[in-house]
Enzyme design. Structure first.
Site, PDB file in Angstrom:
ATOM      1  N   ARG A   1       0.550  -6.393   9.122  1.00 38.01           N
ATOM      2  CA  ARG A   1      -0.396  -6.304   8.009  1.00 38.01           C
ATOM      3  C   ARG A   1      -1.149  -7.632   7.921  1.00 38.01           C
ATOM      4  O   ARG A   1      -0.558  -8.701   8.146  1.00 38.01           O
ATOM      5  CB  ARG A   1       0.354  -6.064   6.695  1.00 38.01           C
ATOM      6  CG  ARG A   1       0.899  -4.673   6.542  1.00 38.01           C
ATOM      7  CD  ARG A   1      -0.213  -3.676   6.216  1.00 38.01           C
ATOM      8  NE  ARG A   1       0.292  -2.359   5.943  1.00 38.01           N
ATOM      9  CZ  ARG A   1       0.326  -1.344   6.814  1.00 38.01           C
ATOM     10  NH1 ARG A   1      -0.126  -1.505   8.045  1.00 38.01           N
ATOM     11  NH2 ARG A   1       0.782  -0.161   6.472  1.00 38.01           N
TER      12      ARG A   1
ATOM     13  N   HIS B   1      -7.940  -2.136  12.549  1.00 40.49           N
ATOM     14  CA  HIS B   1      -6.737  -1.453  12.048  1.00 40.49           C
ATOM     15  C   HIS B   1      -6.617  -0.033  12.628  1.00 40.49           C
ATOM     16  O   HIS B   1      -6.541   0.951  11.899  1.00 40.49           O
ATOM     17  CB  HIS B   1      -6.744  -1.413  10.509  1.00 40.49           C
ATOM     18  CG  HIS B   1      -5.387  -1.153   9.919  1.00 40.49           C
ATOM     19  ND1 HIS B   1      -4.961  -1.705   8.738  1.00 40.49           N
ATOM     20  CD2 HIS B   1      -4.351  -0.385  10.339  1.00 40.49           C
ATOM     21  CE1 HIS B   1      -3.737  -1.296   8.459  1.00 40.49           C
ATOM     22  NE2 HIS B   1      -3.346  -0.485   9.426  1.00 40.49           N
TER      23      HIS B   1
HETATM   24  P1  NDP Z   1      10.662  -0.322   9.893  1.00 36.44           P
HETATM   25  O1  NDP Z   1      10.926  -0.330   8.431  1.00 36.44           O
HETATM   26  O2  NDP Z   1      11.295   0.738  10.736  1.00 36.44           O
HETATM   27  O3  NDP Z   1      11.119  -1.731  10.532  1.00 36.44           O
HETATM   28  C1  NDP Z   1      10.899  -2.944   9.914  1.00 36.44           C
HETATM   29  C2  NDP Z   1      11.622  -4.038  10.695  1.00 36.44           C
HETATM   30  O4  NDP Z   1      11.273  -5.312  10.145  1.00 36.44           O
HETATM   31  C3  NDP Z   1      13.150  -3.922  10.600  1.00 36.44           C
HETATM   32  O5  NDP Z   1      13.751  -4.265  11.825  1.00 36.44           O
HETATM   33  C4  NDP Z   1      13.494  -4.965   9.547  1.00 36.44           C
HETATM   34  O6  NDP Z   1      14.780  -5.538   9.672  1.00 36.44           O
HETATM   35  C5  NDP Z   1      12.465  -6.027   9.843  1.00 36.44           C
HETATM   36  N1  NDP Z   1      12.278  -6.890   8.689  1.00 36.44           N
HETATM   37  C6  NDP Z   1      11.843  -6.573   7.449  1.00 36.44           C
HETATM   38  N2  NDP Z   1      11.867  -7.663   6.639  1.00 36.44           N
HETATM   39  C7  NDP Z   1      12.334  -8.678   7.401  1.00 36.44           C
HETATM   40  C8  NDP Z   1      12.623 -10.038   7.132  1.00 36.44           C
HETATM   41  N3  NDP Z   1      12.416 -10.583   5.922  1.00 36.44           N
HETATM   42  N4  NDP Z   1      13.121 -10.801   8.134  1.00 36.44           N
HETATM   43  C9  NDP Z   1      13.344 -10.272   9.363  1.00 36.44           C
HETATM   44  N5  NDP Z   1      13.102  -8.969   9.685  1.00 36.44           N
HETATM   45  C10 NDP Z   1      12.604  -8.199   8.705  1.00 36.44           C
HETATM   46  O7  NDP Z   1       9.088  -0.333  10.093  1.00 36.44           O
HETATM   47  P2  NDP Z   1       8.193   0.263  11.293  1.00 36.44           P
HETATM   48  O8  NDP Z   1       8.719  -0.258  12.573  1.00 36.44           O
HETATM   49  O9  NDP Z   1       8.040   1.731  11.163  1.00 36.44           O
HETATM   50  O10 NDP Z   1       6.762  -0.359  10.927  1.00 36.44           O
HETATM   51  C11 NDP Z   1       6.606  -1.762  10.859  1.00 36.44           C
HETATM   52  C12 NDP Z   1       5.264  -2.125  10.289  1.00 36.44           C
HETATM   53  O11 NDP Z   1       4.224  -1.905  11.246  1.00 36.44           O
HETATM   54  C13 NDP Z   1       4.753  -1.356   9.076  1.00 36.44           C
HETATM   55  O12 NDP Z   1       5.409  -1.742   7.896  1.00 36.44           O
HETATM   56  C14 NDP Z   1       3.286  -1.772   9.070  1.00 36.44           C
HETATM   57  O13 NDP Z   1       3.169  -3.027   8.452  1.00 36.44           O
HETATM   58  C15 NDP Z   1       2.985  -1.925  10.561  1.00 36.44           C
HETATM   59  N6  NDP Z   1       2.122  -0.828  11.043  1.00 36.44           N
HETATM   60  C16 NDP Z   1       0.854  -1.136  11.464  1.00 36.44           C
HETATM   61  C17 NDP Z   1       0.028  -0.152  11.959  1.00 36.44           C
HETATM   62  C18 NDP Z   1      -1.318  -0.487  12.498  1.00 36.44           C
HETATM   63  O14 NDP Z   1      -2.074   0.410  12.837  1.00 36.44           O
HETATM   64  N7  NDP Z   1      -1.673  -1.748  12.637  1.00 36.44           N
HETATM   65  C19 NDP Z   1       0.454   1.242  12.037  1.00 36.44           C
HETATM   66  C20 NDP Z   1       1.805   1.458  11.603  1.00 36.44           C
HETATM   67  C21 NDP Z   1       2.589   0.451  11.110  1.00 36.44           C
HETATM   68  P3  NDP Z   1      16.129  -4.634   9.514  1.00 36.44           P
HETATM   69  O15 NDP Z   1      16.222  -3.865  10.823  1.00 36.44           O
HETATM   70  O16 NDP Z   1      17.201  -5.626   9.393  1.00 36.44           O
HETATM   71  O17 NDP Z   1      15.900  -3.765   8.307  1.00 36.44           O
HETATM   72  C1  OXD Z   2       0.399   2.507   8.829  1.00 32.27           C
HETATM   73  C2  OXD Z   2      -0.913   2.026   9.195  1.00 32.27           C
HETATM   74  O1  OXD Z   2       1.152   1.816   8.130  1.00 32.27           O
HETATM   75  O2  OXD Z   2      -1.768   2.848   9.554  1.00 32.27           O
HETATM   76  O3  OXD Z   2       0.740   3.624   9.259  1.00 32.27           O
HETATM   77  O4  OXD Z   2      -1.154   0.824   9.167  1.00 32.27           O
END
Ligand code: NDP
Ligand code: OXD
Length: 308
Positions: free
Chosen positions: A223, A271
């Site tokens: 993000r 994005h």
């Molecule tokens: P998940 O919730 O499956 O995974 C999040 C990961 O981040 C987990 O491994 C979590 O750790 C880790 N995490 C969260 N907070 C912390 C922290 N403070 N310190 C260390 N690790 C942390 O999310 P997704 O993989 O499904 O998606 C990730 C992100 O990708 C979305 O939230 C969004 O921001 C972004 N995204 C962007 C898109 C784009 O088009 N650019 C599209 C889709 C998503 P733990 O395993 O320990 O919980």
């Molecule tokens: C999502 C995105 O979070 O599109 O799916 O960024």
């Protein structure tokens, strides 16, 4: 038990057709055509309407149409209403494609060749083995793990960082704030796939850039507010960071004239790394409706205290 969709209307029409075909018993409406607000039980949105507790008094579930929920103002969603983020195969495939092309662009020096082409220079750069390139993913969730599984197949040296300890075959896993420096220090290509929370806002900052090996690169697909953009520009100008591929910015759209638009070692996309695909997303949402009615936890139900 009406389902209300509040996001891009073109994709909403695709959802409506899929609901009509797969779940004709569930009435489907597209915002702002809400009908009787008291009949709305399910909402799928990029951003819920203001004060949903008042405007949609019988709401039972809020679905994010994206993988992230940081764009939601959760204070307006009553505590008893579960919030579910999107976990569906289309988003995963899109992200794996995007990050793979970005890593290969950096690994095979395509920035360098694009620059040389502009000057009509025919000059080879040495080709490095993938095994000599250390890739690291911030966030070992659904997307981070899928990306690493694909990158491993090329032979890159892979690592990842998460909040809680993980074990992933072929991936060196780091966990927690204390392990961040060590993870960053071994990473030539850094990929951000974190959710945006108070703990991760601004994490891509001058301190983190200073810990990277000199000449490392950044792929930012999390993000916009994860990145302190001024710090990145400084790190690019000093050569500490060599290249950056940014799919998300703060704000979005990136304002006209912003230095990131024209930086020769930055690539910006609007994005689009990954988007929800209606054909696969609707199946997941319908499975979640079944789970909700059966009193089961839904796939992607977020923990509101954690923020993701
Ligand atoms: P998940 O919730 O499956 O995974 C999040 C990961 O981040 C987990 O491994 C979590 O750790 C880790 N995490 C969260 N907070 C912390 C922290 N403070 N310190 C260390 N690790 C942390 O999310 P997704 O993989 O499904 O998606 C990730 C992100 O990708 C979305 O939230 C969004 O921001 C972004 N995204 C962007 C898109 C784009 O088009 N650019 C599209 C889709 C998503 P733990 O395993 O320990 O919980
Ligand atoms: C999502 C995105 O979070 O599109 O799916 O960024």
């Amino acid at each position: 038990m009406t389902f209300l969709y509040k996001a891009d209307p073109t994709r909403g029409a695709q959802w409506a057709a899929l609901f009509a075909q797969k779940a004709p018993d569930v009435p489907f409406r597209i915002w702002p055509d809400v009908g009787d607000p008291a009949e709305i039980r399910y909402l799928a949105a990029w951003q819920p309407p203001e004060d949903p507790a008042r405007t949609l008094p019988n709401l039972e579930v809020v679905f994010s149409i994206g993988a992230g929920v940081d764009q939601f103002d959760l204070s307006g969603v009553p505590e008893h209403v579960p919030v579910v983020r999107m976990i569906e195969p289309g988003i995963v495939e899109g992200m794996v494609e995007y990050v793979t092309q970005a890593v290969l662009t950096l690994h095979r020096d395509l920035f360098v060749y694009a620059n040389q082409q502009q000057q009509q220079i025919w000059r080879e750069a040495p080709v490095r083995a993938a095994a000599s390139r250390r890739v690291g993913v911030l966030g070992l969730g659904v997307l981070g793990v899928a990306v690493l599984e694909r990158l491993r197949l090329f032979g890159f040296e892979c690592a990842g960082w998460s909040r809680s300890p993980r074990q992933i075959s072929g991936v060196q896993c780091y966990a927690g704030a204390n392990a961040l420096d060590a993870f960053v220090a071994r990473t030539d290509i850094l990929i951000c796939l974190l959710p945006l929370t108070p703990a991760t806002r601004g994490i891509l900052n001058a301190r983190l850039f200073a810990n990277l090996p000199h000449g490392a690169s950044l792929i930012q697909t999390g993000r916009g507010p994860h990145l302190v953009q001024e710090d990145l520009l400084t790190a690019l100008d000093s050569g500490q960071v060599e290249h950056a591929i940014l799919d998300v910015t703060d704000p979005e759209p990136l304002p006209a004239g912003h230095p990131l638009w024209s930086h020769p070692r930055v690539r910006v996309t609007p994005h689009i790394a990954s988007v929800t695909r209606p054909e696969t997303a609707v199946d997941v949402v319908l499975e979640n409706l079944r789970r909700h009615r059966a009193g089961l936890t839904m796939l992607g139900q977020i923990d509101r205290t954690r923020g993701y």
